[in-house]
Design a protein around this motif. Structure first.
Motif, mmCIF file in Angstrom:
data_model
loop_
_atom_site.group_PDB
_atom_site.id
_atom_site.type_symbol
_atom_site.label_atom_id
_atom_site.label_comp_id
_atom_site.label_asym_id
_atom_site.label_seq_id
_atom_site.Cartn_x
_atom_site.Cartn_y
_atom_site.Cartn_z
ATOM 1 N N CYS A 125 0.832 -1.212 0.000
ATOM 2 C CA CYS A 125 0.000 0.000 0.000
ATOM 3 C C CYS A 125 0.863 1.256 0.000
ATOM 4 N N ALA A 126 1.950 1.260 0.781
ATOM 5 C CA ALA A 126 2.832 2.423 0.819
ATOM 6 C C ALA A 126 3.557 2.620 -0.506
ATOM 7 N N ARG A 127 4.005 1.538 -1.110
ATOM 8 C CA ARG A 127 4.712 1.657 -2.389
ATOM 9 C C ARG A 127 3.804 2.191 -3.481
ATOM 10 N N VAL A 128 2.618 1.639 -3.577
ATOM 11 C CA VAL A 128 1.681 2.075 -4.620
ATOM 12 C C VAL A 128 1.182 3.486 -4.332
ATOM 13 N N GLY A 129 0.912 3.789 -3.075
ATOM 14 C CA GLY A 129 0.386 5.105 -2.740
ATOM 15 C C GLY A 129 1.363 6.231 -2.993
ATOM 16 N N CYS A 130 2.668 5.957 -2.890
ATOM 17 C CA CYS A 130 3.677 7.003 -3.098
ATOM 18 C C CYS A 130 4.121 7.136 -4.548
ATOM 19 N N LEU A 131 3.689 6.238 -5.415
ATOM 20 C CA LEU A 131 4.119 6.309 -6.819
ATOM 21 C C LEU A 131 3.746 7.620 -7.506
ATOM 22 N N PRO A 132 2.520 8.143 -7.344
ATOM 23 C CA PRO A 132 2.202 9.424 -7.996
ATOM 24 C C PRO A 132 3.112 10.557 -7.540
ATOM 25 N N LEU A 133 3.448 10.588 -6.251
ATOM 26 C CA LEU A 133 4.326 11.648 -5.743
ATOM 27 C C LEU A 133 5.704 11.568 -6.373
ATOM 28 N N PHE A 134 6.299 10.403 -6.378
ATOM 29 C CA PHE A 134 7.650 10.270 -6.930
ATOM 30 C C PHE A 134 7.652 10.433 -8.451
ATOM 31 N N SER A 192 9.625 2.711 -2.973
ATOM 32 C CA SER A 192 8.635 3.051 -4.000
ATOM 33 C C SER A 192 9.249 3.586 -5.291
ATOM 34 N N PRO A 193 10.189 4.539 -5.249
ATOM 35 C CA PRO A 193 10.698 5.079 -6.523
ATOM 36 C C PRO A 193 11.827 4.268 -7.137
ATOM 37 N N PHE A 194 12.244 3.194 -6.494
ATOM 38 C CA PHE A 194 13.473 2.531 -6.933
ATOM 39 C C PHE A 194 13.343 1.936 -8.324
ATOM 40 N N ASP A 195 12.231 1.259 -8.614
ATOM 41 C CA ASP A 195 12.077 0.623 -9.923
ATOM 42 C C ASP A 195 12.124 1.650 -11.054
ATOM 43 N N MET A 196 11.418 2.777 -10.866
ATOM 44 C CA MET A 196 11.463 3.824 -11.893
ATOM 45 C C MET A 196 12.878 4.368 -12.058
ATOM 46 N N CYS A 197 13.540 4.626 -10.941
ATOM 47 C CA CYS A 197 14.865 5.246 -10.992
ATOM 48 C C CYS A 197 15.896 4.323 -11.633
ATOM 49 N N GLN A 198 15.877 3.056 -11.261
ATOM 50 C CA GLN A 198 16.910 2.160 -11.806
ATOM 51 C C GLN A 198 16.730 1.941 -13.303
ATOM 52 N N HIS A 199 15.493 1.949 -13.800
ATOM 53 C CA HIS A 199 15.292 1.830 -15.250
ATOM 54 C C HIS A 199 15.745 3.093 -15.976
ATOM 55 N N MET A 200 15.561 4.258 -15.375
ATOM 56 C CA MET A 200 16.054 5.490 -15.990
ATOM 57 C C MET A 200 17.580 5.500 -16.026
#
Length: 314
Positions: A125-134, A192-200
């Motif tokens: 829930c915390a990971r999904v909920g923080c995705l829009p913010l990050f 939460s932001p790790f997957d997006m960041c590592q792919h970038m």
């Protein structure tokens, strides 16, 4: 002859292949046996065909040279180290948290399943909920929220929170379930932001590698496969690192065959230090390494401009 029996001409036209059984009947017993062996034999491989289908390990286009070229890139080395340390942290934390709860927090083994379910729900829930913010930070504030810096910030937060949560789990005056749910939320926010960041980060690393092979024109060879293969090779060290920790626990006297109250104090101390000191140090090291990711600022803007122009020309 048997060699000519496999082909017939109709009228004076083009040659037509004949089934091997009819060829054998026309050629006779001895010739039929020779023809059958000829049909089933495998043609010898020439040196040119084998070299073209199986590239050499050494040389300018070999596997080892391509691997060394990938590992020499500073951006890839930072990315691979970040992934190695992060996966080591995750595997150790999730794989051995139950031992901490049983041997140090005094949790009954029959309660572990229900507590793990609560932690998993809170984490997701915390990971999904923080995705829009990050996502908003990465898109609208690229200068202040570079993926490498964002990962570093989250790792520092993780290094501060993990030892506090471990100490709270051992406190008898605070509800254990509440602490575990809080821990699931904190770790979910940090991850939460790790997957997006590592792919970038790996995407920019591959783009710069292609740019270097094209002499700055943005149309070079893209070696995604080699980058991901080299990263996978580095990740195999994760199991070795976690194995060394278990060896250290064994040297401290930990024996899984003994009951909780029979474990020596040195084994309890080794488990405690691994979580309270070892994991935070791992997070701090990850933050320090990923902060050195070189593709930032003007270098990143130049890379994006060249790759964007090359994409428009297609």
């Amino acid at each position: 002859s048997a060699a000519r029996a496999g082909v017939r001409r109709l009228g004076g036209g083009a040659p037509v292949a004949v089934h091997p059984s009819s060829t054998a009947e026309a050629a006779g017993g001895a010739d039929a046996a020779g023809s059958s062996k000829a049909l089933t034999a495998s043609p010898p491989l020439s040196s040119s065909s084998s070299s073209s289908s199986c590239p050499p390990l050494l040389g300018p286009h070999g596997l080892l040279s391509a691997l060394c070229l990938t590992l020499r890139a500073p951006a890839f080395r930072v990315y691979a180290c970040m992934m190695l340390l992060t996966i080591t942290f995750q595997n150790f934390f999730t794989g051995n948290l139950n031992l901490y709860l049983i041997y140090l927090a005094g949790v009954e083994p029959k309660q572990i399943g229900g507590l793990n379910t609560l932690v998993a729900i809170a984490n997701v829930c915390a990971r999904v909920g923080c995705l829009p913010l990050f996502t908003r930070l990465l898109l609208h504030s690229p200068k202040h929220a570079h993926p490498a810096r964002l990962v570093a910030y989250m790792k520092v937060l993780e290094a501060v929170c993990i030892p506090l949560l471990m100490l709270l789990l051992r406190s008898r005056s605070i509800d254990l379930t509440a602490v575990l749910v809080l821990g699931g939320i904190v770790t979910g926010v940090c991850a939460s932001p790790f997957d997006m960041c590592q792919h970038m980060l790996i995407g920019w690393t591959i783009d710069e590698d292609a740019l270097a092979s094209s002499n700055g024109k943005g149309k070079g060879r893209r070696r995604e496969g080699m980058h991901y293969a080299a990263n996978g090779m580095v990740q195999h060290l994760t199991g070795a690192i976690n194995g060394l920790v278990l060896v250290a626990w064994g040297a401290a006297g930990f024996d899984s065959k003994l009951c909780v109250h029979e474990q020596p104090e040195s084994a309890r101390r080794a488990i405690d230090l691994s979580f309270v000191i070892g994991l935070p140090l791992l997070s701090i090291l990850t933050a320090a390494i990923v902060w050195l990711y070189p593709i930032q600022g003007e270098r990143l803007c130049r890379l994006q401009a060249i790759m964007g122009a090359a994409e428009e020309e297609k």
